[in-house]
Design a protein around this motif. Structure first.
Motif, PDB file in Angstrom:
ATOM      1  N   GLU A   1      46.897  24.231  36.169  1.00  0.00           N
ATOM      2  CA  GLU A   1      48.166  23.860  36.782  1.00  0.00           C
ATOM      3  C   GLU A   1      48.088  23.840  38.303  1.00  0.00           C
ATOM      4  O   GLU A   1      48.766  23.053  38.965  1.00  0.00           O
ATOM      5  CB  GLU A   1      49.280  24.798  36.306  1.00  0.00           C
TER       6      GLU A   1
ATOM      7  N   ARG B   1      46.326  20.560  39.061  1.00  0.00           N
ATOM      8  CA  ARG B   1      47.263  19.451  38.832  1.00  0.00           C
ATOM      9  C   ARG B   1      48.231  19.327  40.013  1.00  0.00           C
ATOM     10  O   ARG B   1      48.471  18.225  40.525  1.00  0.00           O
ATOM     11  CB  ARG B   1      48.053  19.683  37.542  1.00  0.00           C
ATOM     12  N   ALA B   2      48.779  20.448  40.451  1.00  0.00           N
ATOM     13  CA  ALA B   2      49.716  20.435  41.570  1.00  0.00           C
ATOM     14  C   ALA B   2      49.044  19.957  42.850  1.00  0.00           C
ATOM     15  O   ALA B   2      49.648  19.240  43.663  1.00  0.00           O
ATOM     16  CB  ALA B   2      50.310  21.826  41.766  1.00  0.00           C
TER      17      ALA B   2
ATOM     18  N   GLU C   1      48.684  16.169  42.599  1.00  0.00           N
ATOM     19  CA  GLU C   1      50.008  15.554  42.750  1.00  0.00           C
ATOM     20  C   GLU C   1      50.445  15.584  44.209  1.00  0.00           C
ATOM     21  O   GLU C   1      51.071  14.631  44.695  1.00  0.00           O
ATOM     22  CB  GLU C   1      51.019  16.282  41.875  1.00  0.00           C
ATOM     23  N   ARG C   2      50.133  16.649  44.912  1.00  0.00           N
ATOM     24  CA  ARG C   2      50.471  16.724  46.336  1.00  0.00           C
ATOM     25  C   ARG C   2      49.719  15.656  47.126  1.00  0.00           C
ATOM     26  O   ARG C   2      50.301  14.984  47.984  1.00  0.00           O
ATOM     27  CB  ARG C   2      50.133  18.116  46.881  1.00  0.00           C
TER      28      ARG C   2
ATOM     29  N   ASP D   1      48.595  12.849  46.035  1.00  0.00           N
ATOM     30  CA  ASP D   1      49.190  11.563  45.667  1.00  0.00           C
ATOM     31  C   ASP D   1      50.497  11.344  46.416  1.00  0.00           C
ATOM     32  O   ASP D   1      50.754  10.264  46.969  1.00  0.00           O
ATOM     33  CB  ASP D   1      49.411  11.522  44.160  1.00  0.00           C
ATOM     34  N   THR D   2      51.340  12.368  46.456  1.00  0.00           N
ATOM     35  CA  THR D   2      52.632  12.249  47.137  1.00  0.00           C
ATOM     36  C   THR D   2      52.459  12.016  48.632  1.00  0.00           C
ATOM     37  O   THR D   2      53.136  11.171  49.235  1.00  0.00           O
ATOM     38  CB  THR D   2      53.477  13.513  46.907  1.00  0.00           C
TER      39      THR D   2
ATOM     40  N   PHE E   1      41.693  16.144  36.691  1.00  0.00           N
ATOM     41  CA  PHE E   1      42.966  15.806  37.333  1.00  0.00           C
ATOM     42  C   PHE E   1      42.806  14.838  38.503  1.00  0.00           C
ATOM     43  O   PHE E   1      43.712  14.042  38.779  1.00  0.00           O
ATOM     44  CB  PHE E   1      43.657  17.083  37.819  1.00  0.00           C
TER      45      PHE E   1
ATOM     46  N   LEU F   1      43.487   9.523  40.160  1.00  0.00           N
ATOM     47  CA  LEU F   1      43.901   9.099  41.500  1.00  0.00           C
ATOM     48  C   LEU F   1      42.750   8.407  42.215  1.00  0.00           C
ATOM     49  O   LEU F   1      42.948   7.389  42.892  1.00  0.00           O
ATOM     50  CB  LEU F   1      44.383  10.307  42.310  1.00  0.00           C
TER      51      LEU F   1
END
Length: 304
Positions: free
Chosen positions: A79, A82-83, A86-87, A89-90, A140, A144
């Protein structure tokens, strides 16, 4: 100063010290935005107990000319990884370079312990640190990375595939860990090929990491004094050397020609022309085969 990686985004997993730190720094020197991750921060140390922090690495990246972003992450915790992705990507919308450099098991394996003598729980933890972390991170991060063609994955290891296939590496668990990193690069290369991405394995030579310098009681400034204890240390290299190898790979528009291969810092220096901090090009893998294995006297002539 050229900035061939300006606009590119890299994730260096395991970047608080050693090769990982200087890979991040050299990517930054080439203009990249670098997310540097590790468990050790200024507020909390990892189980290794080392003092180097991921914030220091990010600051060095920025000072070198890139943008360094420090993220505390335990790459054994899905997790958290994953976070992290995602960060990225954002904040960036892209990932161009993934370096799996996570290790952190230097003090865990027994140099002279056979498989049946080694503590089993510790041995399995070594494999988790060296293998599971890389798998979790790639799982993960790769979606991307393949969003646009040209992505690069670098699996850091110790020893080339050719060398490790013929040589026992220290202990059962160390040997298995480094062989696994090599095979992971090979397997990822096959899966990434269709997406225009590249995966390679990369080994430094005898690395003058913080831990190694401490072992010999020297610093980067006077490292040659250690040759009085170990003459072959004359062929050691700074972590910047392998960092420059990664930066050269990341800036090469034709890097896919290396897809699936096992590479070394010394070998890539001959291809790209970069040098170590002292202007030399140490080729440890060739030196080991031609000088150390035949038990010849230490002599760097022709090898750096």
């Amino acid at each position: 100063m050229t900035r061939p990686l300006a606009g590119k985004v890299a994730l260096v997993a395991g970047a608080s010290r050693g090769a990982g730190r200087q890979i991040a720094v050299q990517l930054g020197a080439a203009g990249a935005t670098v997310y540097a991750t590790a468990r050790t921060t200024r507020a909390q140390r990892s189980e290794s107990g080392r003092p180097e922090t991921v914030e220091e690495t990010a600051e060095l990246v920025t000072a070198a000319g890139g943008t360094g972003i420090a993220v505390q992450a335990d790459h054994l915790v899905p997790e958290q990884v994953r976070a992290l992705v995602e960060r990225i990507d954002t904040e960036q919308g892209r990932l161009d370079v993934l370096v799996n450099d996570i290790w952190g098991a230097e003090g865990l394996f027994g140099w002279d312990q056979k498989l049946w003598e080694h503590d089993l729980g510790t041995g399995l933890h070594i494999l988790r640190l060296a293998v599971d972390t890389h798998i979790i991170t790639s799982h993960f991060a790769l979606p991307l990375l393949i969003r646009r063609p040209g992505g690069l994955v670098v699996e850091m290891t110790d020893g080339t595939a050719e060398h490790n296939a013929a040589n026992y590496r220290v202990s059962f668990f160390y040997d298995l860990a480094k062989a696994s990193n090599l095979r992971m690069a090979f397997a990822q290369a096959h899966e990434l090929k269709a997406f225009g991405a590249t995966a390679v394995a990369l080994t430094p030579g005898w690395l003058r990491s913080e831990l190694m310098l401490e072992h010999y009681g020297v610093t980067e400034a006077n490292w040659q004094d250690a040759t009085e204890q170990q003459p072959h240390f004359v062929m050691s290299e700074s972590p910047a050397f392998v960092g420059r190898a990664v930066a050269a790979l990341a800036a090469d528009p034709d890097v896919h020609r290396f897809n699936g291969q096992s590479l070394s810092s010394g070998g890539l220096a001959r291809v790209y022309g970069f040098t170590d901090l002292d202007g030399s090009r140490p080729d440890w893998m060739r030196y080991y085969t031609e000088v150390v294995e035949p038990d010849r006297p230490a002599d760097p002539t022709g090898y750096r």
